[in-house]
Design a protein around this motif. Structure first.
Motif, PDB file in Angstrom:
ATOM      1  N   SER A  60      44.515  56.542  26.350  1.00  0.00           N
ATOM      2  CA  SER A  60      44.616  55.688  27.513  1.00  0.00           C
ATOM      3  C   SER A  60      45.480  54.464  27.573  1.00  0.00           C
ATOM      4  CB  SER A  60      42.996  55.111  27.545  1.00  0.00           C
ATOM      5  OG  SER A  60      43.085  54.186  28.947  1.00  0.00           O
ATOM      6  N   LEU A  61      45.849  53.906  26.524  1.00  0.00           N
ATOM      7  CA  LEU A  61      46.814  52.778  26.226  1.00  0.00           C
ATOM      8  C   LEU A  61      48.298  53.226  26.793  1.00  0.00           C
ATOM      9  CD1 LEU A  61      45.805  51.360  22.876  1.00  0.00           C
ATOM     10  CD2 LEU A  61      45.697  50.041  25.083  1.00  0.00           C
ATOM     11  N   GLN A  62      48.438  54.483  26.517  1.00  0.00           N
ATOM     12  CA  GLN A  62      49.960  55.294  26.959  1.00  0.00           C
ATOM     13  C   GLN A  62      49.791  55.563  28.683  1.00  0.00           C
ATOM     14  OE1 GLN A  62      50.453  58.872  24.572  1.00  0.00           O
ATOM     15  NE2 GLN A  62      50.653  57.538  22.760  1.00  0.00           N
ATOM     16  N   ARG A  63      48.677  55.902  29.137  1.00  0.00           N
ATOM     17  CA  ARG A  63      48.619  55.920  30.481  1.00  0.00           C
ATOM     18  C   ARG A  63      48.573  54.658  31.299  1.00  0.00           C
ATOM     19  NH1 ARG A  63      43.420  58.999  32.865  1.00  0.00           N
ATOM     20  NH2 ARG A  63      42.594  57.103  32.107  1.00  0.00           N
ATOM     21  N   VAL A  64      47.975  53.484  31.074  1.00  0.00           N
ATOM     22  CA  VAL A  64      47.981  52.488  31.882  1.00  0.00           C
ATOM     23  C   VAL A  64      49.300  51.779  32.049  1.00  0.00           C
ATOM     24  CG1 VAL A  64      46.914  50.208  31.936  1.00  0.00           C
ATOM     25  CG2 VAL A  64      45.458  52.148  31.109  1.00  0.00           C
ATOM     26  N   GLU A  65      49.817  51.230  33.196  1.00  0.00           N
ATOM     27  CA  GLU A  65      50.938  50.531  33.364  1.00  0.00           C
ATOM     28  C   GLU A  65      50.504  49.213  33.657  1.00  0.00           C
ATOM     29  OE1 GLU A  65      53.460  52.696  36.069  1.00  0.00           O
ATOM     30  OE2 GLU A  65      51.977  53.998  36.206  1.00  0.00           O
ATOM     31  N   VAL A  66      51.416  48.132  32.849  1.00  0.00           N
ATOM     32  CA  VAL A  66      51.227  46.816  33.259  1.00  0.00           C
ATOM     33  C   VAL A  66      52.467  46.115  33.791  1.00  0.00           C
ATOM     34  CG1 VAL A  66      50.657  44.806  31.787  1.00  0.00           C
ATOM     35  CG2 VAL A  66      49.797  46.934  31.139  1.00  0.00           C
ATOM     36  N   GLU A  67      52.215  45.198  34.465  1.00  0.00           N
ATOM     37  CA  GLU A  67      53.355  44.442  35.132  1.00  0.00           C
ATOM     38  C   GLU A  67      52.850  42.962  35.073  1.00  0.00           C
ATOM     39  OE1 GLU A  67      56.350  43.978  38.857  1.00  0.00           O
ATOM     40  OE2 GLU A  67      54.742  45.360  38.918  1.00  0.00           O
ATOM     41  N   LEU A  68      53.447  42.039  34.426  1.00  0.00           N
ATOM     42  CA  LEU A  68      53.190  40.569  34.343  1.00  0.00           C
ATOM     43  C   LEU A  68      54.111  39.824  35.146  1.00  0.00           C
ATOM     44  CD1 LEU A  68      51.265  38.774  33.080  1.00  0.00           C
ATOM     45  CD2 LEU A  68      52.787  38.756  31.061  1.00  0.00           C
ATOM     46  N   VAL A  69      53.860  38.978  36.022  1.00  0.00           N
ATOM     47  CA  VAL A  69      54.764  38.194  36.870  1.00  0.00           C
ATOM     48  C   VAL A  69      54.359  36.759  36.844  1.00  0.00           C
ATOM     49  CG1 VAL A  69      55.404  38.063  39.387  1.00  0.00           C
ATOM     50  CG2 VAL A  69      54.815  40.425  38.486  1.00  0.00           C
ATOM     51  N   ALA A  70      55.462  36.048  36.748  1.00  0.00           N
ATOM     52  CA  ALA A  70      55.348  34.677  36.798  1.00  0.00           C
ATOM     53  C   ALA A  70      55.611  34.226  38.106  1.00  0.00           C
ATOM     54  CB  ALA A  70      56.580  33.849  35.747  1.00  0.00           C
ATOM     55  N   ASP A  71      54.610  33.643  38.992  1.00  0.00           N
ATOM     56  CA  ASP A  71      54.542  33.189  40.501  1.00  0.00           C
ATOM     57  C   ASP A  71      54.284  31.864  40.518  1.00  0.00           C
ATOM     58  OD1 ASP A  71      54.127  33.296  43.030  1.00  0.00           O
ATOM     59  OD2 ASP A  71      53.110  34.942  43.171  1.00  0.00           O
ATOM     60  N   PRO A  72      55.292  31.082  40.903  1.00  0.00           N
ATOM     61  CA  PRO A  72      55.211  29.741  41.174  1.00  0.00           C
ATOM     62  C   PRO A  72      54.074  29.314  42.106  1.00  0.00           C
ATOM     63  CG  PRO A  72      56.927  30.510  42.381  1.00  0.00           C
ATOM     64  CD  PRO A  72      56.665  31.825  41.501  1.00  0.00           C
ATOM     65  N   GLU A  73      53.653  30.144  42.902  1.00  0.00           N
ATOM     66  CA  GLU A  73      52.482  29.925  44.012  1.00  0.00           C
ATOM     67  C   GLU A  73      50.878  30.644  43.256  1.00  0.00           C
ATOM     68  OE1 GLU A  73      53.424  31.127  47.812  1.00  0.00           O
ATOM     69  OE2 GLU A  73      55.349  30.048  47.961  1.00  0.00           O
ATOM     70  N   ALA A  74      50.832  31.070  42.245  1.00  0.00           N
ATOM     71  CA  ALA A  74      49.898  31.461  41.457  1.00  0.00           C
ATOM     72  C   ALA A  74      48.949  30.788  41.100  1.00  0.00           C
ATOM     73  CB  ALA A  74      50.163  32.551  40.452  1.00  0.00           C
ATOM     74  N   GLU A  75      48.258  29.626  41.970  1.00  0.00           N
ATOM     75  CA  GLU A  75      47.387  28.575  41.346  1.00  0.00           C
ATOM     76  C   GLU A  75      46.348  29.304  40.741  1.00  0.00           C
ATOM     77  OE1 GLU A  75      46.406  25.790  44.378  1.00  0.00           O
ATOM     78  OE2 GLU A  75      48.352  25.324  45.121  1.00  0.00           O
ATOM     79  N   LEU A  76      45.763  30.431  41.060  1.00  0.00           N
ATOM     80  CA  LEU A  76      44.684  31.039  40.508  1.00  0.00           C
ATOM     81  C   LEU A  76      45.417  32.336  39.733  1.00  0.00           C
ATOM     82  CD1 LEU A  76      41.891  31.102  43.200  1.00  0.00           C
ATOM     83  CD2 LEU A  76      42.270  29.662  41.243  1.00  0.00           C
ATOM     84  N   SER A  77      44.706  32.853  38.471  1.00  0.00           N
ATOM     85  CA  SER A  77      45.385  33.764  38.103  1.00  0.00           C
ATOM     86  C   SER A  77      45.071  35.275  38.842  1.00  0.00           C
ATOM     87  CB  SER A  77      44.851  34.024  36.582  1.00  0.00           C
ATOM     88  OG  SER A  77      45.192  32.857  35.767  1.00  0.00           O
ATOM     89  N   CYS A  78      45.751  35.965  39.182  1.00  0.00           N
ATOM     90  CA  CYS A  78      45.498  37.332  39.758  1.00  0.00           C
ATOM     91  C   CYS A  78      45.803  38.646  39.153  1.00  0.00           C
ATOM     92  CB  CYS A  78      46.522  37.336  41.122  1.00  0.00           C
ATOM     93  SG  CYS A  78      46.189  38.428  42.238  1.00  0.00           S
ATOM     94  N   HIS A  79      44.697  39.522  39.130  1.00  0.00           N
ATOM     95  CA  HIS A  79      44.809  40.833  38.627  1.00  0.00           C
ATOM     96  C   HIS A  79      44.601  41.758  39.628  1.00  0.00           C
ATOM     97  CE1 HIS A  79      44.806  38.802  34.634  1.00  0.00           C
ATOM     98  NE2 HIS A  79      43.596  38.152  35.086  1.00  0.00           N
ATOM     99  N   GLU A  80      45.819  42.675  40.045  1.00  0.00           N
ATOM    100  CA  GLU A  80      45.573  43.751  40.762  1.00  0.00           C
ATOM    101  C   GLU A  80      45.579  45.358  40.183  1.00  0.00           C
ATOM    102  OE1 GLU A  80      49.032  42.262  42.943  1.00  0.00           O
ATOM    103  OE2 GLU A  80      48.075  41.911  44.547  1.00  0.00           O
ATOM    104  N   ILE A  81      44.423  45.733  40.353  1.00  0.00           N
ATOM    105  CA  ILE A  81      44.463  47.019  39.810  1.00  0.00           C
ATOM    106  C   ILE A  81      44.468  48.149  40.757  1.00  0.00           C
ATOM    107  CG2 ILE A  81      42.815  48.537  38.390  1.00  0.00           C
ATOM    108  CD1 ILE A  81      41.458  45.912  37.410  1.00  0.00           C
ATOM    109  N   THR A  82      45.259  49.201  40.316  1.00  0.00           N
ATOM    110  CA  THR A  82      45.515  50.271  41.204  1.00  0.00           C
ATOM    111  C   THR A  82      45.075  51.420  40.388  1.00  0.00           C
ATOM    112  OG1 THR A  82      47.010  49.510  42.630  1.00  0.00           O
ATOM    113  CG2 THR A  82      46.617  51.892  42.735  1.00  0.00           C
ATOM    114  N   ALA A  83      44.164  52.592  40.935  1.00  0.00           N
ATOM    115  CA  ALA A  83      43.663  53.773  40.010  1.00  0.00           C
ATOM    116  C   ALA A  83      43.706  54.783  40.851  1.00  0.00           C
ATOM    117  CB  ALA A  83      42.536  53.546  39.549  1.00  0.00           C
ATOM    118  N   THR A  84      44.549  55.957  40.707  1.00  0.00           N
ATOM    119  CA  THR A  84      44.347  57.006  41.587  1.00  0.00           C
ATOM    120  C   THR A  84      44.167  58.294  40.896  1.00  0.00           C
ATOM    121  OG1 THR A  84      46.932  57.369  41.287  1.00  0.00           O
ATOM    122  CG2 THR A  84      46.231  55.868  43.199  1.00  0.00           C
ATOM    123  N   GLY A  85      43.530  59.314  41.574  1.00  0.00           N
ATOM    124  CA  GLY A  85      43.526  60.649  40.864  1.00  0.00           C
ATOM    125  C   GLY A  85      42.529  61.509  42.019  1.00  0.00           C
ATOM    126  N   ALA A  86      41.996  62.555  41.173  1.00  0.00           N
ATOM    127  CA  ALA A  86      41.015  63.195  42.003  1.00  0.00           C
ATOM    128  C   ALA A  86      39.824  62.726  42.516  1.00  0.00           C
ATOM    129  CB  ALA A  86      40.724  64.576  41.017  1.00  0.00           C
TER     130      ALA A  86
END
Length: 282
Positions: free
Chosen positions: A219-245
């Motif tokens: 599972s650790l090999q399948r999950v993709e991670v992107e970490l973004v520094a955002d000057p307007e991110a006053e709140l920490s934001c986590h966006e999850i996308t999961a697709t399949g059958a």
């Protein structure tokens, strides 16, 4: 003769540990739980206020092992490095371990030790949710891809390994800047205080089988991670996308940072308290 309350030993008493102690104040006051904390500098923590928690110095492995032996449940809230070093002692002693720094599971040796038993490991969700749905679909082989994008202020992403020039450029960025793209194991090595949620997501979507260690490794090999520094991110934001059958799932979570540590979500201690209460009920 009345039965003494269960002893809960906190590994660490920083931002998460202190918030957790405050959250458990009703149970503590009612005598339903006894709270202890293992720290390196007792005097330092007493100066900040012990919040009614019994503080113990645990500078060596023998002392730590003895504290674990006297505890009923151990709650790790000291970071990935401490979780990897101290957590296996808890599991080997047959005690329940509530894991806050889920990123510890990304390293093969620690993963094997933390899942070996006889103690039980309880993995917290941290700053994200929806794990019941994702786990159900993963167990039915209904997911092909899982992705998480985390946005935080640049100041929360500056790391000790960065040069002064790199850190300055990161802080000065006036538009969103991707600072990492890859798998959870690599992410947690570079940003140990920021992406525990990515490993928690891999745990939730590991699927069904007899060997959690192997399932999580895949599972650790399948999950993709992107970490973004955002000057307007006053709140920490986590966006999850999961697709399949099973379908196409999109989730978004925004949470305020911990008031004591901007690298940690304020929801982390809430998640730990919820998990601990479930363990105490059992």
């Amino acid at each position: 003769m009345s039965t003494p309350p269960p002893t809960v030993l906190l590994l660490g008493f920083g931002a998460i540990g202190r918030q957790l102690a405050q959250l458990l104040e009703p149970e503590h006051t009612a005598g339903q739980v006894r709270l202890q904390a293992a720290v390196r500098d007792v005097d330092k923590h007493r100066e900040r206020g012990d919040l009614g928690v019994e503080l113990h110095a645990a500078d060596d492995e023998a002392t730590w092992a003895e504290l674990v032996r006297r505890a009923d449940i151990v709650v790790e809230c000291a970071g990935v490095s401490a979780a990897r070093k101290r957590g296996p002692v808890v599991i080997a002693a047959g005690r329940d371990l509530v894991l806050s720094s889920v990123g510890a599971l990304a390293e093969p040796t620690a993963r094997r030790q933390l899942l070996a038993g006889p103690g039980r490991l309880h993995v917290t969700a941290g700053a994200i949710g929806g794990f019941d749905l994702l786990a159900a679909t993963a167990e039915a082989d209904g997911l092909d891809s899982v992705r998480i994008r985390t946005r935080k202020l640049a100041g929360a992403l500056v790391q000790p390994w960065m040069s002064e020039a790199e850190a300055a450029a990161l802080r000065a960025a006036d538009t969103p800047l991707t600072v990492f793209s890859g798998d959870p194991a690599a992410a947690i090595e570079k940003f140990p205080g920021n992406v525990n949620v990515a490993v928690a997501l891999a745990w939730a979507t590991r699927g069904r089988g007899a060997d959690d260690e192997q399932l999580l490794a895949k599972s650790l090999q399948r999950v993709e991670v992107e970490l973004v520094a955002d000057p307007e991110a006053e709140l920490s934001c986590h966006e999850i996308t999961a697709t399949g059958a099973a379908g196409d799932f999109r989730m978004r979570f925004e949470s305020a940072p911990s008031p004591e540590n901007p690298k940690t979500s304020g929801l982390t201690a809430l998640s730990v308290a919820h998990t601990l209460r479930q363990v105490l009920k059992r």
